[in-house]
Motif scaffolding. Structure first.
Motif, short mmCIF file in Angstrom:
data_model
loop_
_atom_site.label_atom_id
_atom_site.label_comp_id
_atom_site.label_asym_id
_atom_site.label_seq_id
_atom_site.Cartn_x
_atom_site.Cartn_y
_atom_site.Cartn_z
N LEU A 1 0.82 -1.20 0.00
CA LEU A 1 0.00 0.00 0.00
C LEU A 1 0.86 1.27 0.00
CD1 LEU A 1 -3.07 -0.67 0.22
CD2 LEU A 1 -3.03 0.81 2.21
N SER A 2 1.88 1.30 0.82
CA SER A 2 2.74 2.49 0.87
C SER A 2 3.51 2.65 -0.44
CB SER A 2 3.67 2.45 2.07
OG SER A 2 4.54 1.35 2.00
N ALA A 3 3.93 1.56 -1.07
CA ALA A 3 4.61 1.64 -2.36
C ALA A 3 3.67 2.17 -3.44
CB ALA A 3 5.17 0.28 -2.76
N ALA A 4 2.43 1.72 -3.44
CA ALA A 4 1.45 2.18 -4.41
C ALA A 4 1.14 3.67 -4.23
CB ALA A 4 0.16 1.36 -4.31
N ILE A 5 1.01 4.10 -2.98
CA ILE A 5 0.75 5.52 -2.71
C ILE A 5 1.93 6.37 -3.13
CG2 ILE A 5 0.42 7.20 -0.84
CD1 ILE A 5 -1.31 5.03 0.56
N ALA A 6 3.14 5.91 -2.84
CA ALA A 6 4.35 6.65 -3.23
C ALA A 6 4.45 6.73 -4.75
CB ALA A 6 5.58 5.99 -2.64
N ALA A 7 4.16 5.65 -5.46
CA ALA A 7 4.22 5.65 -6.93
C ALA A 7 3.19 6.60 -7.51
CB ALA A 7 4.01 4.23 -7.46
#
Length: 174
Positions: free
Chosen positions: A12-18
């Protein structure tokens, strides 16, 4: 169960950062440039000197403070390529830079083809708009105009780490 929660949190944090990175790169830093009649589209006369305004209409431009080469503009002019070529300095080896997809009046690949096949010509719109950056203005034979900022010789040297030399103006202090 703790492992699943940890993996879910990481994904989730990787998707939000992307998503945030994509938004900032494509939309976030750009702003519309307010038109300043008589100042938006200028060209450098042959032989040098200060840039002179040309007649134009339907001006639209974007810029970003994050980079001096993010400026893009579109306009229309009634001046012919012959008139412009007779009065103003041509740009050597102009390469239109891509604009964000949402700024749909500026199509860099189409403009590059027009410059290559001779249905458009590029001129110097201003020297050292920012340190090492010139404004390039291209006009098609149909009267459509485009402007973008591009690194000049001094800018290319300064940003790739090469010694700039005496022919370049001094770099401004921050």
């Amino acid at each position: 169960m703790t492992g699943k929660i940890l993996v879910l949190a990481l994904v989730l944090s990787a998707a939000i950062a992307a998503a945030a990175m994509y938004y900032l790169q494509v939309y976030g830093f750009y702003y519309e440039v307010a038109a300043e009649p008589g100042r938006d589209v200028q060209l450098v006369p042959q032989g040098g000197g200060a840039a002179e305004p040309i007649d134009y209409a339907n001006f639209s431009a974007i810029d970003a403070d994050s980079s001096p080469i993010r400026y893009r503009a579109c306009f229309e002019t009634g001046l012919s390529l012959e008139e412009l070529s007779a009065r103003f300095s041509p740009a050597e080896d102009p390469e239109p830079l891509n604009a964000p997809g949402w700024f749909d009046c500026f199509d860099a690949p189409d403009l590059a083809r027009a410059l290559q096949d001779g249905t458009a010509r590029a001129f110097i719109g201003g020297k050292n708009i920012h340190f090492g950056v010139d404004r390039i203005v291209a006009v098609t034979d149909a009267g459509r105009g485009y402007a973008w900022n591009a690194l000049n010789n001094c800018g290319q040297k300064a940003y790739d780490g090469t010694v700039v030399g005496e022919e370049c103006p001094p770099r401004p202090e921050n």
